[in-house]
Design a protein around this motif. Sequence first.
Motif, PDB file in Angstrom:
ATOM      1  N   GLU A 107       0.938  -1.094   0.127  1.00 37.18           N
ATOM      2  CA  GLU A 107       0.115  -0.004  -0.043  1.00 37.18           C
ATOM      3  C   GLU A 107       0.970   1.281   0.027  1.00 37.18           C
ATOM      4  O   GLU A 107       2.067   1.297   0.151  1.00 37.18           O
ATOM      5  CB  GLU A 107      -0.856   0.120   1.276  1.00 37.18           C
ATOM      6  CG  GLU A 107      -1.994  -1.032   1.260  1.00 37.18           C
ATOM      7  CD  GLU A 107      -2.639  -1.263   2.213  1.00 37.18           C
ATOM      8  OE1 GLU A 107      -4.106  -1.126   2.245  1.00 37.18           O
ATOM      9  OE2 GLU A 107      -2.443  -0.682   3.454  1.00 37.18           O
ATOM     10  N   VAL A 148       0.959   5.049   1.449  1.00 37.66           N
ATOM     11  CA  VAL A 148       0.432   6.005   2.344  1.00 37.66           C
ATOM     12  C   VAL A 148       1.302   6.992   2.894  1.00 37.66           C
ATOM     13  O   VAL A 148       2.386   6.629   3.360  1.00 37.66           O
ATOM     14  CB  VAL A 148      -0.599   5.203   3.732  1.00 37.66           C
ATOM     15  CG1 VAL A 148      -0.679   5.890   4.920  1.00 37.66           C
ATOM     16  CG2 VAL A 148      -1.043   4.058   3.152  1.00 37.66           C
ATOM     17  N   ARG A 203      -3.573   8.064  -2.212  1.00 33.21           N
ATOM     18  CA  ARG A 203      -3.119   7.013  -1.516  1.00 33.21           C
ATOM     19  C   ARG A 203      -3.460   5.729  -2.383  1.00 33.21           C
ATOM     20  O   ARG A 203      -4.269   5.765  -3.367  1.00 33.21           O
ATOM     21  CB  ARG A 203      -3.954   6.696  -0.425  1.00 33.21           C
ATOM     22  CG  ARG A 203      -3.479   7.416   0.841  1.00 33.21           C
ATOM     23  CD  ARG A 203      -4.074   6.895   2.179  1.00 33.21           C
ATOM     24  NE  ARG A 203      -3.664   7.724   3.329  1.00 33.21           N
ATOM     25  CZ  ARG A 203      -3.997   7.898   4.321  1.00 33.21           C
ATOM     26  NH1 ARG A 203      -4.623   6.498   4.846  1.00 33.21           N
ATOM     27  NH2 ARG A 203      -3.809   8.653   5.385  1.00 33.21           N
ATOM     28  N   ILE A 208      -4.390   1.774  -1.686  1.00 30.80           N
ATOM     29  CA  ILE A 208      -4.377   0.992  -0.526  1.00 30.80           C
ATOM     30  C   ILE A 208      -5.343  -0.341  -1.080  1.00 30.80           C
ATOM     31  O   ILE A 208      -6.068  -0.160  -2.099  1.00 30.80           O
ATOM     32  CB  ILE A 208      -5.532   1.488   0.572  1.00 30.80           C
ATOM     33  CG1 ILE A 208      -6.696   1.874   0.157  1.00 30.80           C
ATOM     34  CG2 ILE A 208      -4.767   2.579   1.340  1.00 30.80           C
ATOM     35  CD1 ILE A 208      -7.644   2.263   1.212  1.00 30.80           C
ATOM     36  N   ASN A 232      -6.747   4.113   7.335  1.00 28.32           N
ATOM     37  CA  ASN A 232      -7.049   3.899   5.729  1.00 28.32           C
ATOM     38  C   ASN A 232      -8.691   3.938   5.719  1.00 28.32           C
ATOM     39  O   ASN A 232      -9.106   4.506   4.678  1.00 28.32           O
ATOM     40  CB  ASN A 232      -6.399   2.511   5.358  1.00 28.32           C
ATOM     41  CG  ASN A 232      -5.243   2.580   4.993  1.00 28.32           C
ATOM     42  OD1 ASN A 232      -4.697   3.816   4.655  1.00 28.32           O
ATOM     43  ND2 ASN A 232      -4.574   1.546   4.632  1.00 28.32           N
TER      44      ASN A 232
END
Length: 188
Positions: free
Chosen positions: A27, A29, A74, A76, A123
């Motif tokens: 992911e 972030v 982002r 995710i 998230n």
Amino acid sequence: MSVSPAQTIALEDFLKLPHLEESPAWEYVDGVALQKPMPKTRHSILQKRLLEVVDHSSEDYTALPELRCTFGDRSIVPDVSVIAWNQIQINEAGEPEDNFMQAPDWTIEILSPNQKATRVIDNILHCLTHGCQLGWMLDPDDYSILILTPHHQPEVCRGDCPLIVLDGINLTLTAEQVFAWLKVGKRQ
């Protein structure tokens, strides 16, 4: 013990990483690439059952495992992304586009033993900020489900507490029912 800060990269560069689609998922972030923990048996059972019950409870939504969702700077990979069929972009061949570039309608995360709850909640909150309508975080060690919705206080559900689901999904569940799926040989 000192911890060195992770190197930051741009989202565009993250999406080009050669190992991006390796398991477990990576992911992006706050400018950093993070690998999710490898799911264990309880996690996988809960994920499988959630996919089944959501898919059988609505014709307007689909539940997808480990779908990369890239939006709001982002990228995710929720354990379960529930998405309205009409939100899935279709290509000229009539098939779904491979890249999903928005928040899911409902994001479901299952906390793994070594996973940080604050990262998972962060998230979910990011999803809610970008149009997601509902977030769940299942904690199999605590037999609880944290429910997050836009503009409301978080709610922790245990036992026979009814769980909130999206409008248009004909599903009635309690936390107790969800965690009963872990009782091997006593499938509900």
